[in-house]
Design an enzyme around this catalytic site. Structure first.
Site: not given
Length: 381
Positions: A307, A211, A269, A243, A54
């Site tokens: 994102g 996600h 992402d 993240d 992704h």
């Protein structure tokens, strides 16, 4: 070519050994220092190449741009973060834009390219829910139909291998049935589905979730929603943006510990902002975005997350060092789990004889020392 290290990831552990690569494959794995070595990596870690299922773009390029030179540059340079395979990912836009984007990926795929391997396209949207669309453009969201998907798949030359869909809008699961029959991985996301609807979606062919935590119904102890489904249905795959900002490191810890070692899939992402110059105009789905100082993307002028700019090697570090995920759980989510999710676990995701020689050499700070894509040195620090 023989490469060597005291820490090669084999059989879910680090082993001293020599790895032989001929052409594109791992052809032998020998006892340590038993062969004449071409490259000795000492005590650095050799792990399987990372697979990002992704990722919308990087280096100023977005999949929806439909520019061959942008996609080629992305593929050539992304091994710098240990990525050896990707699914270029679309974002919801009008049909003409999506068809051009899909044709562009197919043209590059067919003509040949350098760097990370295209394993297919991740078609994120346009079959999404309006209430959980996130940064996806609402004006382009469509009802799912087999007929419209066939047109997109034709433009892609059959390369759509993974799709994000809101299953509650697929009447009688007609599209999901078609996708399953045609070996397209179906992932539910950007969805208002209830827990019960999620169970029915899985029963009808959904095998992944997009996600997790983001763009889905939340967990309540009497109304589990899609987050609850991600926890409870442990044998379906679930992407997670690692993240530490899309989801806190504590949420990452809970997810991985609940999901176990075989079903979590780390994704970036990432948007075009990753690795690009600061003066590049940033858009997603035709809407302008801005990047926070921490690297998180938002629709400009809003608090809607759009994102990331995450690098896969940094994501692995965050999982292990900050979220305190067991190393094997975290590494699997970058390597064998996405490979198995996509149905390519018979050639990717592991360091084994007969597998593609997709290898990443990491130092103890998770920085990439070198990356090999199908036996070719694609990046060297």
């Amino acid at each position: 070519m023989i490469i060597r290290s005291k820490r090669v990831w084999l059989a879910n552990q680090f082993v001293k050994c020599d790895v032989e690569v001929i052409n594109e494959k791992i052809t032998n794995i020998y006892p340590y220092e038993s062969q004449k070595c071409d490259v000795d990596y000492g005590n650095k870690r050799i792990v399987p190449g990372f697979i990002d299922v992704h990722t919308h773009g990087a280096y100023g390029f977005d999949t929806n741009d439909a520019k061959e030179e942008g996609l080629r540059y992305w593929l050539k340079n992304i091994p710098e973060e240990g990525v050896t395979s990707i699914l270029p990912t679309t974002v919801t836009q009008m049909p003409k834009v999506l068809e051009e984007a899909l044709r562009n990926v197919y043209n590059v795929y067919k003509a040949g390219y350098e760097g990370a391997e295209i394993l297919g396209v991740h078609f994120e949207g346009p079959y999404l829910d309006m209430d959980y669309k996130g940064a996806q453009p609402p004006e382009a969201i469509q009802k799912p139909t087999v007929e419209s998907f066939k047109k997109y798949q034709e433009a892609a030359g059959g390369l759509i291998k993974y799709i994000t869909i809101a299953p509650e809008h697929d009447k009688n699961y007609e599209l999901i049935h078609y996708l399953r029959e045609n070996k397209v991985v179906v992932s539910m996301g950007h969805s208002s589905a209830t827990y019960e609807e999620a169970l029915m979606a899985v029963a009808n062919g959904v095998t992944s979730m997009t996600h997790v935590y983001n763009g889905m119904t939340k967990l309540h102890h009497r109304d589990l929603g899609l987050v609850g489904a991600a926890y409870r249905i442990r044998d379906i795959y679930g992407e997670i943006i690692g993240d530490g900002m899309h989801s806190s490191v504590d949420a990452l810890n809970i997810y991985y510990k609940t999901k176990g070692p075989h079903s979590a899939v780390l994704i970036t992402d990432s948007l075009r902002a990753k690795g690009c110059k600061s003066d590049v105009k940033l858009t997603l789905g035709g809407h302008e975005i801005e990047i926070s100082k921490e690297g998180l993307a938002y629709i400009k002028g809003t608090n809607t997350i759009a994102g990331s700019t995450l690098r896969m090697n940094k994501g692995l570090k965050i999982l292990v060092e900050d979220a305190l995920i067991p190393f094997d759980y975290a590494l699997n989510s970058c390597t064998c789990n996405p490979a198995n999710c996509l149905g390519v676990g018979d050639r990717k995701g592991y360091i084994r004889v007969g597998y593609d020689a997709d290898l990443v050499i990491l130092d103890d700070n998770y920085e990439v020392v070198a990356t090999y894509t199908k036996g070719k040195l694609a990046y060297k620090r």
